[in-house]
Design a protein around this motif. Sequence first.
Motif, PDB file in Angstrom:
ATOM      1  N   PRO A 103       9.263 -45.629  38.302  1.00 36.39           N
ATOM      2  CA  PRO A 103       9.856 -46.473  39.403  1.00 36.39           C
ATOM      3  C   PRO A 103       9.616 -46.665  40.686  1.00 36.39           C
ATOM      4  O   PRO A 103       9.844 -47.571  41.243  1.00 36.39           O
ATOM      5  N   SER A 104       8.741 -45.703  41.110  1.00 33.03           N
ATOM      6  CA  SER A 104       8.130 -45.818  42.552  1.00 33.03           C
ATOM      7  C   SER A 104       6.596 -45.928  42.278  1.00 33.03           C
ATOM      8  O   SER A 104       6.028 -45.636  43.364  1.00 33.03           O
ATOM      9  N   GLY A 105       6.036 -46.216  41.066  1.00 34.38           N
ATOM     10  CA  GLY A 105       4.667 -46.260  41.023  1.00 34.38           C
ATOM     11  C   GLY A 105       4.148 -47.246  41.487  1.00 34.38           C
ATOM     12  O   GLY A 105       4.602 -48.427  42.041  1.00 34.38           O
ATOM     13  N   VAL A 106       2.697 -47.403  41.904  1.00 38.15           N
ATOM     14  CA  VAL A 106       1.975 -48.209  42.581  1.00 38.15           C
ATOM     15  C   VAL A 106       0.618 -48.734  41.729  1.00 38.15           C
ATOM     16  O   VAL A 106      -0.039 -47.877  41.127  1.00 38.15           O
ATOM     17  N   LEU A 107       0.494 -49.895  41.638  1.00 33.16           N
ATOM     18  CA  LEU A 107      -0.831 -50.506  41.058  1.00 33.16           C
ATOM     19  C   LEU A 107      -1.760 -50.844  42.381  1.00 33.16           C
ATOM     20  O   LEU A 107      -1.376 -51.487  43.098  1.00 33.16           O
ATOM     21  N   LEU A 108      -2.878 -50.414  42.132  1.00 35.04           N
ATOM     22  CA  LEU A 108      -3.982 -50.851  42.945  1.00 35.04           C
ATOM     23  C   LEU A 108      -5.173 -51.470  42.111  1.00 35.04           C
ATOM     24  O   LEU A 108      -5.663 -51.115  41.084  1.00 35.04           O
ATOM     25  N   LEU A 109      -5.412 -52.816  42.417  1.00 39.35           N
ATOM     26  CA  LEU A 109      -6.072 -53.784  41.538  1.00 39.35           C
ATOM     27  C   LEU A 109      -7.426 -54.454  42.381  1.00 39.35           C
ATOM     28  O   LEU A 109      -6.996 -54.949  43.519  1.00 39.35           O
ATOM     29  N   VAL A 110      -8.577 -54.754  41.968  1.00 36.05           N
ATOM     30  CA  VAL A 110      -9.516 -55.109  42.842  1.00 36.05           C
ATOM     31  C   VAL A 110     -10.254 -56.235  41.928  1.00 36.05           C
ATOM     32  O   VAL A 110     -10.380 -56.064  40.664  1.00 36.05           O
ATOM     33  N   GLN A 111     -10.612 -57.326  42.729  1.00 39.53           N
ATOM     34  CA  GLN A 111     -11.056 -58.361  41.889  1.00 39.53           C
ATOM     35  C   GLN A 111     -11.823 -59.400  42.944  1.00 39.53           C
ATOM     36  O   GLN A 111     -11.747 -59.240  44.074  1.00 39.53           O
ATOM     37  N   SER A 112     -12.398 -60.405  42.547  1.00 40.11           N
ATOM     38  CA  SER A 112     -13.306 -61.465  43.339  1.00 40.11           C
ATOM     39  C   SER A 112     -12.257 -62.624  43.509  1.00 40.11           C
ATOM     40  O   SER A 112     -11.515 -62.934  42.554  1.00 40.11           O
ATOM     41  N   SER A 113     -12.480 -63.361  44.634  1.00 40.02           N
ATOM     42  CA  SER A 113     -11.537 -64.396  44.832  1.00 40.02           C
ATOM     43  C   SER A 113     -12.207 -65.538  43.631  1.00 40.02           C
ATOM     44  O   SER A 113     -11.332 -66.652  43.527  1.00 40.02           O
ATOM     45  N   LEU A 114     -13.415 -65.572  42.941  1.00 42.67           N
ATOM     46  CA  LEU A 114     -13.695 -66.317  42.231  1.00 42.67           C
ATOM     47  C   LEU A 114     -12.767 -66.467  40.968  1.00 42.67           C
ATOM     48  O   LEU A 114     -12.599 -67.428  40.330  1.00 42.67           O
ATOM     49  N   SER A 115     -12.132 -65.328  40.690  1.00 44.27           N
ATOM     50  CA  SER A 115     -11.320 -65.281  39.604  1.00 44.27           C
ATOM     51  C   SER A 115      -9.735 -65.575  39.864  1.00 44.27           C
ATOM     52  O   SER A 115      -8.932 -65.169  38.918  1.00 44.27           O
ATOM     53  N   GLY A 116      -9.611 -65.924  41.044  1.00 51.79           N
ATOM     54  CA  GLY A 116      -8.172 -66.477  41.349  1.00 51.79           C
ATOM     55  C   GLY A 116      -7.098 -65.327  41.989  1.00 51.79           C
ATOM     56  O   GLY A 116      -6.744 -64.503  40.907  1.00 51.79           O
ATOM     57  N   VAL A 117      -7.201 -65.287  43.048  1.00 52.43           N
ATOM     58  CA  VAL A 117      -6.226 -64.081  43.857  1.00 52.43           C
ATOM     59  C   VAL A 117      -4.826 -64.842  43.536  1.00 52.43           C
ATOM     60  O   VAL A 117      -3.752 -63.829  43.312  1.00 52.43           O
ATOM     61  N   GLU A 125      -6.631 -55.559  51.349  1.00 53.97           N
ATOM     62  CA  GLU A 125      -7.721 -55.353  51.869  1.00 53.97           C
ATOM     63  C   GLU A 125      -8.591 -56.669  51.374  1.00 53.97           C
ATOM     64  O   GLU A 125      -8.552 -57.074  50.166  1.00 53.97           O
ATOM     65  N   ARG A 126      -9.443 -57.317  52.330  1.00 54.74           N
ATOM     66  CA  ARG A 126     -10.374 -58.431  51.705  1.00 54.74           C
ATOM     67  C   ARG A 126     -11.609 -58.066  52.559  1.00 54.74           C
ATOM     68  O   ARG A 126     -11.695 -57.498  53.663  1.00 54.74           O
ATOM     69  N   ARG A 127     -12.801 -58.307  51.723  1.00 54.65           N
ATOM     70  CA  ARG A 127     -14.033 -58.093  52.374  1.00 54.65           C
ATOM     71  C   ARG A 127     -15.085 -59.245  51.602  1.00 54.65           C
ATOM     72  O   ARG A 127     -15.037 -59.286  50.550  1.00 54.65           O
ATOM     73  N   THR A 128     -15.704 -59.870  52.463  1.00 55.94           N
ATOM     74  CA  THR A 128     -16.859 -60.623  52.236  1.00 55.94           C
ATOM     75  C   THR A 128     -17.916 -60.007  51.511  1.00 55.94           C
ATOM     76  O   THR A 128     -18.806 -59.270  52.637  1.00 55.94           O
ATOM     77  N   GLU A 129     -18.835 -60.372  50.679  1.00 54.87           N
ATOM     78  CA  GLU A 129     -19.850 -59.487  50.275  1.00 54.87           C
ATOM     79  C   GLU A 129     -20.663 -60.525  49.506  1.00 54.87           C
ATOM     80  O   GLU A 129     -20.658 -61.597  48.990  1.00 54.87           O
ATOM     81  N   PRO A 130     -22.063 -60.480  49.621  1.00 53.63           N
ATOM     82  CA  PRO A 130     -23.059 -61.475  49.218  1.00 53.63           C
ATOM     83  C   PRO A 130     -23.190 -61.292  47.672  1.00 53.63           C
ATOM     84  O   PRO A 130     -22.879 -60.125  47.269  1.00 53.63           O
ATOM     85  N   PHE A 131     -23.735 -62.361  46.868  1.00 53.75           N
ATOM     86  CA  PHE A 131     -23.640 -62.322  45.499  1.00 53.75           C
ATOM     87  C   PHE A 131     -24.764 -61.176  45.370  1.00 53.75           C
ATOM     88  O   PHE A 131     -25.729 -61.117  45.560  1.00 53.75           O
ATOM     89  N   GLY A 132     -24.378 -60.558  43.943  1.00 55.89           N
ATOM     90  CA  GLY A 132     -25.627 -59.716  43.729  1.00 55.89           C
ATOM     91  C   GLY A 132     -26.435 -60.617  42.519  1.00 55.89           C
ATOM     92  O   GLY A 132     -26.087 -61.617  42.326  1.00 55.89           O
ATOM     93  N   PRO A 133     -27.174 -59.877  41.880  1.00 57.79           N
ATOM     94  CA  PRO A 133     -28.075 -60.618  40.803  1.00 57.79           C
ATOM     95  C   PRO A 133     -27.339 -61.431  39.770  1.00 57.79           C
ATOM     96  O   PRO A 133     -27.487 -62.456  39.552  1.00 57.79           O
ATOM     97  N   ARG A 167     -23.176 -68.262  48.416  1.00 58.91           N
ATOM     98  CA  ARG A 167     -23.854 -67.021  47.861  1.00 58.91           C
ATOM     99  C   ARG A 167     -22.944 -65.775  48.418  1.00 58.91           C
ATOM    100  O   ARG A 167     -23.727 -65.061  48.485  1.00 58.91           O
ATOM    101  N   THR A 168     -21.798 -66.070  48.657  1.00 59.51           N
ATOM    102  CA  THR A 168     -20.778 -64.968  48.852  1.00 59.51           C
ATOM    103  C   THR A 168     -19.548 -65.074  48.024  1.00 59.51           C
ATOM    104  O   THR A 168     -19.128 -66.174  47.733  1.00 59.51           O
ATOM    105  N   GLU A 169     -18.929 -64.010  47.967  1.00 62.30           N
ATOM    106  CA  GLU A 169     -17.436 -63.856  47.401  1.00 62.30           C
ATOM    107  C   GLU A 169     -16.596 -62.998  48.263  1.00 62.30           C
ATOM    108  O   GLU A 169     -17.201 -62.083  49.105  1.00 62.30           O
ATOM    109  N   GLN A 170     -15.459 -63.042  48.148  1.00 63.22           N
ATOM    110  CA  GLN A 170     -14.525 -62.301  48.947  1.00 63.22           C
ATOM    111  C   GLN A 170     -13.953 -61.379  47.919  1.00 63.22           C
ATOM    112  O   GLN A 170     -13.325 -62.083  46.723  1.00 63.22           O
TER     113      GLN A 170
END
Length: 235
Positions: free
Chosen positions: A163-177, A195-203, A223-226
């Motif tokens: 009942p008091s649990g928390v979900l933390l999920l990380v994803q890219s803006s490209l997959s739809g926030v 949290e938001r952070r802009t990162e350069p594309f990896g390979p 060439r970046t994603e959030q």
Amino acid sequence: MVFPVSVRRPVPAEEQPADLRVCRLPGVYAPQADTGLLVEQVRREELRPGVRSLDLCTGTGIVAVAAALRGARATAVDISRAAIASSRLNALLHGCRIRALRGDLDGPVGRERFDLVTVNPPYVPSEDPRLPARGARRSWDAGSDGRLLLDRICARAPRLLTPSGVLLLVQSSLSGVAPTLDALGRAGLRARVVERRTEPFGPVMSARADWFAARGLVPPGTRTEQLVVIRASRS
């Protein structure tokens, strides 16, 4: 099963090293910026010693290790045998205990409930609409919109949380926030980006940049994603 290692006292977040050491077997997703964001958020959460945590799509298990170092009774799940072995090795490396289970998402934990659920799922859009059955791509590809696993996680999250649990999920803006926030809301959870952070594309992302642009996922030349961390709870 529990990997038998010595258990240290819970380590306060401020005493944990900034960068946890990682042992990674071949074929296991290497921790990158998204993993780091999730670890940082785990360290910000108020975790009482003995809380139950679950890390899905655990990879090296380092997010589960971060929770275990805070005193959580940590469970890590991954579909990859190499990932499960890596997570056990990393628990040993850091002198903590995690329960590492192999299976698809929450399948191995049945009807168990957790105070903290963390997820860094595959979320990269792919030309292949199906999930890869094997190989390195299984760590990041998630269908043509990147949501094959995200949508399943959003639907299943409420049944995993106390009942008091928390979900933390990380994803890219490209997959739809917004679709993730909407899906969690429909499932009965209150969700927000913490949290938001802009990162350069990896390979992998760089190789698909033109395809992303053609699909309208990013403007041409991007060439970046959030990366975002979403926190969801019942209240």
